[in-house]
Design a protein around this motif. Sequence first.
Motif, mmCIF file in Angstrom:
data_model
loop_
_atom_site.group_PDB
_atom_site.id
_atom_site.type_symbol
_atom_site.label_atom_id
_atom_site.label_comp_id
_atom_site.label_asym_id
_atom_site.label_seq_id
_atom_site.Cartn_x
_atom_site.Cartn_y
_atom_site.Cartn_z
ATOM 1 N N THR A 1 0.876 -1.167 0.000
ATOM 2 C CA THR A 1 0.000 0.000 0.000
ATOM 3 C C THR A 1 0.911 1.213 0.000
ATOM 4 N N VAL A 2 0.756 2.055 -1.022
ATOM 5 C CA VAL A 2 1.628 3.220 -1.144
ATOM 6 C C VAL A 2 0.832 4.483 -0.880
ATOM 7 N N ARG A 3 1.322 5.267 0.071
ATOM 8 C CA ARG A 3 0.788 6.603 0.285
ATOM 9 C C ARG A 3 1.720 7.534 -0.475
ATOM 10 N N GLY A 4 1.231 8.124 -1.536
ATOM 11 C CA GLY A 4 2.112 8.939 -2.375
ATOM 12 C C GLY A 4 1.738 10.399 -2.299
ATOM 13 N N THR A 5 2.709 11.251 -1.917
ATOM 14 C CA THR A 5 2.372 12.675 -1.866
ATOM 15 C C THR A 5 2.539 13.317 -3.238
ATOM 16 N N VAL A 6 1.590 14.198 -3.546
ATOM 17 C CA VAL A 6 1.618 14.987 -4.783
ATOM 18 C C VAL A 6 1.334 16.427 -4.351
ATOM 19 N N ARG B 1 -2.355 9.879 -12.571
ATOM 20 C CA ARG B 1 -3.302 8.881 -13.082
ATOM 21 C C ARG B 1 -2.599 7.551 -13.380
ATOM 22 N N HIS B 2 -1.368 7.635 -13.893
ATOM 23 C CA HIS B 2 -0.626 6.407 -14.225
ATOM 24 C C HIS B 2 -0.379 5.541 -12.988
ATOM 25 N N LEU B 3 -0.313 6.168 -11.826
ATOM 26 C CA LEU B 3 -0.089 5.396 -10.598
ATOM 27 C C LEU B 3 -1.378 4.713 -10.150
ATOM 28 N N GLU B 4 -2.495 5.395 -10.330
ATOM 29 C CA GLU B 4 -3.782 4.770 -10.003
ATOM 30 C C GLU B 4 -4.039 3.582 -10.937
ATOM 31 N N GLY C 1 -1.115 -4.141 -5.375
ATOM 32 C CA GLY C 1 -0.964 -3.079 -4.369
ATOM 33 C C GLY C 1 -2.069 -2.050 -4.444
ATOM 34 N N SER C 2 -2.033 -1.084 -3.520
ATOM 35 C CA SER C 2 -3.016 0.004 -3.600
ATOM 36 C C SER C 2 -2.320 1.346 -3.410
ATOM 37 N N PHE C 3 -2.896 2.386 -4.048
ATOM 38 C CA PHE C 3 -2.277 3.704 -4.059
ATOM 39 C C PHE C 3 -3.196 4.727 -3.422
ATOM 40 N N GLN C 4 -2.665 5.451 -2.441
ATOM 41 C CA GLN C 4 -3.448 6.502 -1.779
ATOM 42 C C GLN C 4 -2.754 7.842 -1.998
ATOM 43 N N PRO C 5 -3.275 8.692 -2.901
ATOM 44 C CA PRO C 5 -2.648 10.002 -3.094
ATOM 45 C C PRO C 5 -2.947 10.942 -1.927
ATOM 46 N N VAL C 6 -1.924 11.705 -1.536
ATOM 47 C CA VAL C 6 -2.065 12.657 -0.428
ATOM 48 C C VAL C 6 -1.423 13.966 -0.881
ATOM 49 N N ALA C 7 -2.084 15.101 -0.615
ATOM 50 C CA ALA C 7 -1.508 16.386 -1.025
ATOM 51 C C ALA C 7 -0.495 16.865 0.008
ATOM 52 N N GLY D 1 4.599 20.921 8.369
ATOM 53 C CA GLY D 1 3.618 19.970 8.879
ATOM 54 C C GLY D 1 2.837 19.248 7.794
ATOM 55 N N ALA D 2 3.133 19.554 6.521
ATOM 56 C CA ALA D 2 2.323 19.001 5.421
ATOM 57 C C ALA D 2 2.417 17.476 5.327
ATOM 58 N N PHE D 3 3.495 16.886 5.845
ATOM 59 C CA PHE D 3 3.683 15.433 5.705
ATOM 60 C C PHE D 3 3.296 14.673 6.981
ATOM 61 N N ASP D 4 2.891 15.412 8.015
ATOM 62 C CA ASP D 4 2.656 14.791 9.324
ATOM 63 C C ASP D 4 1.619 13.672 9.268
ATOM 64 N N ALA D 5 0.451 13.983 8.692
ATOM 65 C CA ALA D 5 -0.624 12.984 8.666
ATOM 66 C C ALA D 5 -0.231 11.803 7.783
ATOM 67 N N ALA D 6 0.438 12.104 6.652
ATOM 68 C CA ALA D 6 0.789 11.032 5.702
ATOM 69 C C ALA D 6 1.790 10.038 6.304
ATOM 70 N N ALA D 7 2.657 10.501 7.200
ATOM 71 C CA ALA D 7 3.681 9.610 7.769
ATOM 72 C C ALA D 7 3.126 8.715 8.884
ATOM 73 N N GLN D 8 1.969 9.089 9.425
ATOM 74 C CA GLN D 8 1.402 8.322 10.546
ATOM 75 C C GLN D 8 1.188 6.862 10.157
ATOM 76 N N GLY D 9 1.688 5.952 10.957
ATOM 77 C CA GLY D 9 1.457 4.518 10.734
ATOM 78 C C GLY D 9 2.401 3.877 9.732
#
Length: 350
Positions: free
Chosen positions: A33-38, A48-51, A59-65, A72-80
């Motif tokens: 499972t990939v959390r990918g920041t854009v 779109r190519h990643l989705e 696998g699964s892809f979760q885009p995060v802004a 602090g922009a990456f704080d939530a994405a790094a959790q877990g």
Amino acid sequence: MFTIDKTKPVLVTGASGYVASWIVKQLLDQGYTVRGTVRSLEAKDRYRHLERAAAAGPGSFQPVAADLLVKGAFDAAAQGCEVVIHTASPFLGVGVEDPQRQLIEPALAGTLNVLDAVQKAGSVKKVVLTSSIAAICGDNADLQRIPQGIFTEADWNESSSARHQPYPYSKTLAERAAWTVAQGQDRWRLVTINPGFVMGPSLSPRVDSTSIATLRDFLRGRFAWGVPALAFGAVDVRDVAAAHLAAAFRADAEGRHIVVSEGGSLLGIAQAIEQRFPGRYKLPRRTLPKALAYVAGPGFGLSWRFIARNIGLPVAFDNTKSQTRLGLRYLPFAQTIQDHVEQLLADGLV
Ligand code: NAP
């Protein structure tokens, strides 16, 4: 024993970039499972190519802004997450008018921002930073200090500054800062990947990456009258991605890794294209005399000072550690270039 829970999401920053897209794809293909920041979730055409890659595989892809410059922009994405792969950083050779704003701040403050998120998350065990051989060698002034004339992971770029080679400077500052943060704690381990000039097929039709723009310029005949005699370490984008995965999941991965397949040159790019597509493109057939390299150099993002110190001189990197510790087996440079041209043709980009 250092183990990573493979069921936890992996955070990849700058997921829509040229190099990161291959990292994300290889993770997805292996079922992660990939959390990918854009930078913007609205700019769907950038990821779109990643989705699609996620939909086609296990696998699964979760885009995060997240923007590097927003604290602090990456704080939530790094959790877990147990693994964070930080690739986002501007790679600009030409068009740099304000090095501090365009390169140094996003590279340095962005890296510290991501590492701050890592510290706060508490779950992270491994951080893989996409550095560069630019953090090892800025120009030939660095080579003078190297006894055997071959750069290793022990070497650092000491020749670049905000005014001379700002991109290498930005990568050097960011990597040094990351090591300082890493050495101040013992919860997570830092591993850096230091690739040479990356080429090879892109997973998206974007052409704004410097690597892709350079190859397109060759195919459009921009350098038909000749290229500066510039040598560099080169590597295939697929090998760079594999290096990141090995750095993330191999328990014994530590420290820096030069990731360079073999010596490349601007003329070598043209020769590899000509070999597969004889007579099809207006390619350079010779290197320019140094006096003319001063005229042509800025088109490649090379300053006069860089040309004075480097043109016509060899440069060599020891990639032994990447082979023994990360298990890399490199694709040959000519195949990298030829596959890249095939992709540009297939996507209608030349
Ligand atoms: P790229 O395609 O231009 O990717 C750069 C990435 O950084 C993009 O995802 C971009 O986001 C992101 N980014 C830039 N500024 C940002 C900001 N302010 N906030 C958030 N994200 C930002 O270039 P690349 O070649 O793949 O480079 C990726 C990494 O590899 C960089 O760290 C680079 O230094 C390193 N590297 C590249 C090479 C090479 O030859 N290509 C060699 C050695 C090391 P957007 O998608 O929104 O534009």
